[in-house]
Design a protein around this motif. Structure first.
Motif, mmCIF file in Angstrom:
data_model
loop_
_atom_site.group_PDB
_atom_site.id
_atom_site.type_symbol
_atom_site.label_atom_id
_atom_site.label_comp_id
_atom_site.label_asym_id
_atom_site.label_seq_id
_atom_site.Cartn_x
_atom_site.Cartn_y
_atom_site.Cartn_z
ATOM 1 N N ILE A 1 -1.217 -1.408 -0.297
ATOM 2 C CA ILE A 1 -1.214 -1.699 1.140
ATOM 3 C C ILE A 1 -1.692 -0.467 1.898
ATOM 4 O O ILE A 1 -1.214 0.651 1.653
ATOM 5 C CB ILE A 1 0.206 -2.081 1.614
ATOM 6 C CG1 ILE A 1 0.661 -3.380 0.933
ATOM 7 C CG2 ILE A 1 0.246 -2.223 3.137
ATOM 8 C CD1 ILE A 1 2.119 -3.724 1.212
ATOM 9 N N ILE A 2 -2.648 -0.659 2.799
ATOM 10 C CA ILE A 2 -3.108 0.419 3.675
ATOM 11 C C ILE A 2 -2.532 0.157 5.060
ATOM 12 O O ILE A 2 -2.845 -0.853 5.697
ATOM 13 C CB ILE A 2 -4.640 0.496 3.732
ATOM 14 C CG1 ILE A 2 -5.199 0.685 2.318
ATOM 15 C CG2 ILE A 2 -5.087 1.648 4.639
ATOM 16 C CD1 ILE A 2 -6.715 0.693 2.256
ATOM 17 N N THR A 3 -1.647 1.025 5.506
ATOM 18 C CA THR A 3 -0.961 0.809 6.775
ATOM 19 C C THR A 3 -1.900 1.073 7.961
ATOM 20 O O THR A 3 -3.014 1.584 7.797
ATOM 21 C CB THR A 3 0.258 1.733 6.902
ATOM 22 O OG1 THR A 3 -0.199 3.092 7.072
ATOM 23 C CG2 THR A 3 1.138 1.639 5.673
ATOM 24 N N GLY A 4 -1.420 0.735 9.139
ATOM 25 C CA GLY A 4 -2.214 0.959 10.346
ATOM 26 C C GLY A 4 -2.504 2.420 10.600
ATOM 27 O O GLY A 4 -3.410 2.759 11.373
ATOM 28 N N TYR A 5 -1.745 3.309 9.958
ATOM 29 C CA TYR A 5 -1.970 4.747 10.098
ATOM 30 C C TYR A 5 -2.792 5.310 8.936
ATOM 31 O O TYR A 5 -2.887 6.531 8.761
ATOM 32 C CB TYR A 5 -0.629 5.476 10.203
ATOM 33 C CG TYR A 5 0.127 5.152 11.462
ATOM 34 C CD1 TYR A 5 -0.155 5.819 12.658
ATOM 35 C CD2 TYR A 5 1.086 4.156 11.467
ATOM 36 C CE1 TYR A 5 0.520 5.510 13.828
ATOM 37 C CE2 TYR A 5 1.776 3.831 12.637
ATOM 38 C CZ TYR A 5 1.489 4.505 13.810
ATOM 39 O OH TYR A 5 2.150 4.191 14.972
ATOM 40 N N GLY A 6 -3.339 4.379 8.110
ATOM 41 C CA GLY A 6 -4.218 4.801 7.029
ATOM 42 C C GLY A 6 -3.517 5.356 5.810
ATOM 43 O O GLY A 6 -4.157 5.975 4.948
ATOM 44 N N ARG A 7 -2.218 5.131 5.687
ATOM 45 C CA ARG A 7 -1.488 5.615 4.519
ATOM 46 C C ARG A 7 -1.455 4.539 3.444
ATOM 47 O O ARG A 7 -1.290 3.346 3.735
ATOM 48 C CB ARG A 7 -0.052 6.001 4.892
ATOM 49 C CG ARG A 7 0.058 7.048 5.993
ATOM 50 C CD ARG A 7 -0.718 8.327 5.674
ATOM 51 N NE ARG A 7 -0.257 8.982 4.475
ATOM 52 C CZ ARG A 7 0.679 9.928 4.473
ATOM 53 N NH1 ARG A 7 1.233 10.325 5.606
ATOM 54 N NH2 ARG A 7 1.047 10.503 3.345
ATOM 55 N N ASN A 8 -1.608 4.956 2.185
ATOM 56 C CA ASN A 8 -1.562 4.021 1.051
ATOM 57 C C ASN A 8 -0.117 3.852 0.568
ATOM 58 O O ASN A 8 0.576 4.851 0.307
ATOM 59 C CB ASN A 8 -2.410 4.545 -0.108
ATOM 60 C CG ASN A 8 -3.891 4.557 0.230
ATOM 61 O OD1 ASN A 8 -4.330 3.854 1.138
ATOM 62 N ND2 ASN A 8 -4.645 5.354 -0.492
ATOM 63 N N VAL A 9 0.300 2.604 0.434
ATOM 64 C CA VAL A 9 1.656 2.310 -0.032
ATOM 65 C C VAL A 9 1.590 1.316 -1.186
ATOM 66 O O VAL A 9 1.058 0.212 -1.032
ATOM 67 C CB VAL A 9 2.525 1.714 1.103
ATOM 68 C CG1 VAL A 9 3.910 1.343 0.559
ATOM 69 C CG2 VAL A 9 2.640 2.686 2.262
ATOM 70 N N SER A 10 2.102 1.704 -2.349
ATOM 71 C CA SER A 10 2.240 0.759 -3.453
ATOM 72 C C SER A 10 3.518 -0.031 -3.220
ATOM 73 O O SER A 10 4.611 0.549 -3.205
ATOM 74 C CB SER A 10 2.333 1.487 -4.800
ATOM 75 O OG SER A 10 1.100 2.059 -5.152
#
Length: 485
Positions: A370-379
């Motif tokens: 998942i790429i959040t609205g702040y551009g961070r990658n989250v598995s």
């Protein structure tokens, strides 16, 4: 490396009276099991080349799969927990011409119009026909879409993986294995049938527990382990959680007979693993996939490293390329049914890394990132593992994206539904905040909702064998938002 048939013959010759396979109805020694396999293999010699196997866990299942292998057939396990439509799809897709049954399975109603053979466990003395030079297997999984896809494996992959798993788990003839997972799962087939045949061990099949697990209804494990006092078994993380919770609630510990319990299929929350160790459950996390014949890496007895799935099996070459786990070696699939043959390394689609000692750490699915609205990658698996440290939760899923907040979908175990289904969103969000307190702020879900297990099945948010369907959950959440707008 001896074939399965050669191992069976050798172990029987060494001690034919040693116990081999048992269930509630049968208790066969090696000589009786060999006779049953021989009699069925003789029947199957003139059978079509592709045979299905549809029956509940038990000795009959073990006899059927080894006899079909000895007869050189391509074997297609048909999970009893699949729907009639899924089974019909597999039968047509794999070109199954004969289905081996035990004459008692309810799902057999879906097989009208197909050729079937009722398998009888005949232990009258018989000699095994000359084993065929090769057999094959097509393993289907329900997948995230619900449409099963067949993975092609041959005797080479299966024989190698059996030997490698036996070595990694330190299996011996003294082992007594307790089988509680459905045998249509490749890992269970290897651990409960093929490895004991290779090393001369014995297995007890608990059909009632396996049936309950197959339909997601298991609530107790402590009793069956205490009753049979095995040395080894294989569990899924949610089953380990059920067992740990049950032992803790009753002030019990696991049987002292246990030396090795493999846990795979999903990450094990650290808190659950720690509690398991205190309760005497010798867990050993592992990692694998059907396309690599089920096992790629495993924590070895006496060498478990918490937070990892151990080192790759000896003989496999595992590398990380752009974050993705890539496997080369003798267990890699021949490819998917209906597709071109596969050669060379297998790109797993899983993200991972190695620690300094060479232990593999699995981070999640590449296509789930998942790429959040702040551009961070989250598995999402990372967050879900933290959520599932709450023993009241059966399943959890994290969904979101650049235009949607991270949302935790909580699916409680039946015994805990009362609180979750009446809790306010504030209460649920507070619980999620507490469970993810050690995660960075960008990985903590902003919202939380609860869904009962029954609703999750009705809405098809989970697969038949209890995995979340991420695309279906994303669609479900979108519909809820639109209704609330």
């Amino acid at each position: 490396m001896p074939s399965l048939s050669e191992s069976l013959l050798d172990n029987t010759a060494a001690d034919g009276t040693a116990k081999a396979f048992a269930d509630a109805e049968h208790d066969l020694d090696r000589r009786e099991f060999l006779a049953a396999v021989s009699n069925l293999a003789a029947q199957l010699q003139r059978a079509p080349g592709v045979v299905g196997l549809l029956m509940p866990n038990g000795v009959t299942w073990a006899v059927a799969v080894i006899a079909a292998a000895a007869a050189g057939k391509t074997i297609v396990p048909l999970p009893t927990f699949f729907s009639a439509g899924q089974i019909a799809h597999i039968v047509a897709d794999a070109g199954v011409e004969l289905i081996l049954i035990d004459g008692q399975t309810e799902t057999e109603q879906a097989l009208k119009g197909f050729a079937t053979l009722v398998v009888k466990v005949d232990t009258e003395a018989s000699s095994l026909p000359q084993p065929a030079s090769d057999f094959g297997m097509i393993i289907y999984t329900s997948g995230s879409t619900g449409t099963p896809k067949g993975v092609r494996l041959g005797e080479r992959q299966i024989a190698w993986s059996t030997s490698a798993l036996a070595e990694a788990s330190r299996a011996t003839h003294a082992d007594s294995y307790l089988s509680v997972l459905p045998l249509s799962l490749l890992l269970e087939m290897l651990a409960a049938i093929f490895v004991p045949i290779r090393v001369g061990g014995r297995t007890f099949f608990d059909r009632e527990t396996a049936d309950a697990i197959g339909c997601g209804a298991v609530r107790s494990l402590a009793g069956v382990f205490e009753r049979h006092k095995p040395t080894s078994s294989v569990l899924l993380p949610q089953l380990l959680k059920i067992w740990v919770t049950e032992l803790s609630a009753n002030g019990q510990t696991a049987p002292a007979s246990l030396r090795f319990v493999a846990v795979g299929g999903a990450p094990v929350p650290e808190s659950i693993a720690n509690r398991a160790a205190l309760l005497g459950i010798p867990i050993h996390e592992g990692y694998g996939l059907s396309e690599c014949c089920s096992v790629v890496a495993l924590n070895r007895p006496g060498a478990r490293v918490a937070g990892t799935v151990g080192q790759p099996l000896d003989g496999l070459d595992v590398i990380i390329e752009d974050g993705e786990i890539i496997v080369s070696g003798p267990s890699v699939t021949q490819g998917y049914l209906g597709k071109v043959d596969h050669f060379g390394p297998w790109r797993t689609g899983d993200l991972g890394r190695f620690d300094k000692a060479g232990n593999l750490i699995v981070l999640g699915r590449k296509d789930n990132l998942i790429i959040t609205g702040y551009g961070r990658n989250v598995s999402p698996e990372w967050v879900e593992t933290a959520l599932l440290s709450d023993p009241r939760l059966a399943l959890a899923c994290v969904s979101g994206g650049s235009d949607q907040p991270l949302t935790a979908i909580l699916i409680p175990a039946p015994a805990a539904e009362s609180w979750f289904m009446t809790a306010s969103e504030t209460d649920l969000t507070g619980l999620v905040r507490d469970l993810t307190v050690t995660l960075p702020s960008y990985a903590r879900p902003e919202r939380a909702i609860s869904v009962s297990l029954a609703t999750a099945r009705i809405e098809q948010l989970i697969t038949d064998n209890g995995r979340v369907r991420r695309n279906a959950i994303a669609t479900f959440l979108l519909a809820r938002r639109e209704q609330a707008a």
